[in-house]
Design a protein around this motif. Structure first.
Motif, PDB file in Angstrom:
ATOM      1  N   LEU A 158     -69.478 128.944  31.084  1.00  0.00           N
ATOM      2  CA  LEU A 158     -69.654 130.224  30.345  1.00  0.00           C
ATOM      3  C   LEU A 158     -68.251 130.699  31.124  1.00  0.00           C
ATOM      4  O   LEU A 158     -67.653 130.126  32.030  1.00  0.00           O
ATOM      5  CB  LEU A 158     -70.984 130.982  31.764  1.00  0.00           C
ATOM      6  N   LEU A 186     -75.838 133.789  27.587  1.00  0.00           N
ATOM      7  CA  LEU A 186     -76.269 132.328  28.145  1.00  0.00           C
ATOM      8  C   LEU A 186     -77.594 132.687  27.544  1.00  0.00           C
ATOM      9  O   LEU A 186     -78.233 131.944  27.104  1.00  0.00           O
ATOM     10  CB  LEU A 186     -75.616 132.455  28.917  1.00  0.00           C
ATOM     11  N   LEU A 221     -69.315 132.189  26.742  1.00  0.00           N
ATOM     12  CA  LEU A 221     -69.278 130.748  26.117  1.00  0.00           C
ATOM     13  C   LEU A 221     -69.281 130.105  25.082  1.00  0.00           C
ATOM     14  O   LEU A 221     -68.573 130.443  23.771  1.00  0.00           O
ATOM     15  CB  LEU A 221     -71.173 131.134  25.602  1.00  0.00           C
ATOM     16  N   ALA A 223     -69.130 127.015  35.613  1.00  0.00           N
ATOM     17  CA  ALA A 223     -68.764 128.438  35.249  1.00  0.00           C
ATOM     18  C   ALA A 223     -67.714 129.143  35.063  1.00  0.00           C
ATOM     19  O   ALA A 223     -67.106 127.809  36.056  1.00  0.00           O
ATOM     20  CB  ALA A 223     -69.913 129.586  35.562  1.00  0.00           C
ATOM     21  N   CYS A 273     -76.632 125.173  30.369  1.00  0.00           N
ATOM     22  CA  CYS A 273     -74.661 125.427  30.755  1.00  0.00           C
ATOM     23  C   CYS A 273     -74.428 124.504  31.989  1.00  0.00           C
ATOM     24  O   CYS A 273     -74.603 123.938  32.385  1.00  0.00           O
ATOM     25  CB  CYS A 273     -75.014 127.328  31.990  1.00  0.00           C
TER      26      CYS A 273
END
Ligand SMILES: [Zn+2]
Length: 405
Positions: free
Chosen positions: A84, A133, A97, A143, A140
């Motif tokens: 992310l 997301l 993404l 980030a 994930c």
């Protein structure tokens, strides 16, 4: 995470294999076998592990191996994990993404002035990212947020945020991480999500080195005129050069005219004010519309006006001359083997390559600068892709992290 340390850490064999696939160096199992220098049986086991972790698919149908035998293609899993990534700039933010191979799976950009209150900036970015997301349904890996300020390392705090007004020491990494947590974003298998913060041009440089026009450069210098001002970065042997505290490569504050315009840093004639998007618009008489990012306006003005509008051409040539002077100095100091230009500079190079390269050469002692390739970046979302590289890094070092709770 310290990127330098992470890059220099010893990745597992599966991590080396995943990195080769991720960076396009091993598109097939036979290529991976050659790159790793291990037996086919070992490569079969490693690719099987990566497949079982949901990272790749092994396509036995094609690939064109040696002696006409098909070699299994190694492809990112279409349902596999994503990083992310967010990029905040003075005219808004973008979130994306990013999957294995630097592929942007989903993206959203929002235009609007950034708040001088950092919390009010990161909350909508985190909300937009979380929505992407959720819609993707994909796990994930982590980030990262890119910001238009120098970012300390370790620490993830922003300093010299001249164009957003954030206080020195704003903990951008922790703020973004907290907002993501508020949105309920978790890592793979429900783990806490790792989060990084990085300067936007550092992110661009890392993205171009891993996935774009900077591949295989040993000393990649990137200079970019972003939404406001100018930034620089150096990727040395695959890792960002950070200086002693993460604050290296402030190329925007290289002075190209001691009697020039005042810069927000307190000096005069910095590249930031002598050759950025606002300066171009100012000199070319282009309108600065409040409802459109300044960078987009500058690029549009260059494309439309450079071929036939003498005022635009004069403004652009002036920027190219001042940029050339700064690049020659940076090349002389850093001795890069490739220079990539980003943002508005990419357009400037495309429209006036001889003028810009000539400006570099004319200021280069002994002609050294003239021999260094100066090219445009090739990624459409280099900052987001580069930020995602930081988020991917722990899994690239050790894919088995996805297995352990
Ligand atoms: Zn300055």
């Amino acid at each position: 995470m310290d990127l330098t340390a992470a890059t220099l850490a010893s990745p597992t064999l599966a991590g080396v294999a995943l990195t080769l696939i991720h960076t396009g160096r091993a598109p097939t199992r036979s290529a991976l076998t050659r790159q790793l220098g291990v037996t086919r049986a070992t490569v079969g086991a490693v690719t099987g592990e990566l497949r079982d972790l949901g990272l790749i698919e092994v396509d036995a149908g094609a690939g064109g191996g040696r002696q006409g035998r098909p070699s299994h293609r190694l492809l990112p899993s279409p349902a596999g994990p994503v990083a992310l990534a967010a990029q905040v700039h003075p005219d808004g933010f973008a979130v994306a993404l990013v999957g294995l191979g630097g592929t942007v799976v989903a993206r959203r950009a929002v235009h609007g002035p950034v708040s001088a209150d950092p919390a009010r900036t990161f909350a909508p970015a985190a909300e937009a990212a979380a929505a992407l997301l959720r819609a993707s349904g994909r796990p994930c890996v982590g980030a990262a947020v890119a910001v238009p300020a120098a970012v300390t390392r370790p620490g993830g705090t922003a300093v010299r945020a001249l164009y957003t007004g954030w206080p020195d020491g704003t903990p951008v990494r922790d703020l973004f991480a907290a907002e993501l947590e508020r949105q309920g974003v978790r890592g793979a298998r429900g783990r806490a999500l790792g989060c990084e913060a990085v300067n936007d041009v550092n992110a661009l440089a890392l993205g171009e080195h891993r996935q774009g026009a900077g591949r295989d450069a040993t000393h990649l210098l990137v200079v970019s005129a972003e939404h406001r001002g100018v930034g620089g970065a150096l990727v040395r042997d695959g890792a960002l050069y950070a200086g002693s505290g993460g604050l290296a490569m402030e190329a925007g504050h290289v002075s190209v005219d001691p009697d020039g315009r005042p810069c927000r840093c307190g000096n005069r004639g910095c590249l930031n004010v002598e050759a950025d998007a606002e300066r171009l618009l100012d000199e070319a008489g282009g309108p600065v519309a409040a409802d459109r990012p300044v960078l987009d306006q500058a690029v549009a003005l260059l494309r439309a006006g450079y071929p036939g509008d003498s005022r635009v051409r004069a403004a652009a040539d002036g920027c190219a001359a001042r940029l050339g002077l700064a690049l020659a100095g940076l090349i002389n100091v850093l001795n890069p083997d490739r220079v990539l230009l980003g943002g508005m500079y990419r357009e400037l190079l495309a429209l006036a390559p001889a003028r810009l390269r000539g400006a570099v050469a004319s200021h280069s002692p002994w002609g050294v600068g003239a021999g260094v390739p100066v090219e445009g970046g090739t990624l459409a979302d280099g900052g987001l892709i580069g930020a995602a590289e930081l988020a991917w890094q722990p899994v690239l070092d050790n894919p088995a992290l996805l297995r352990t709770a």
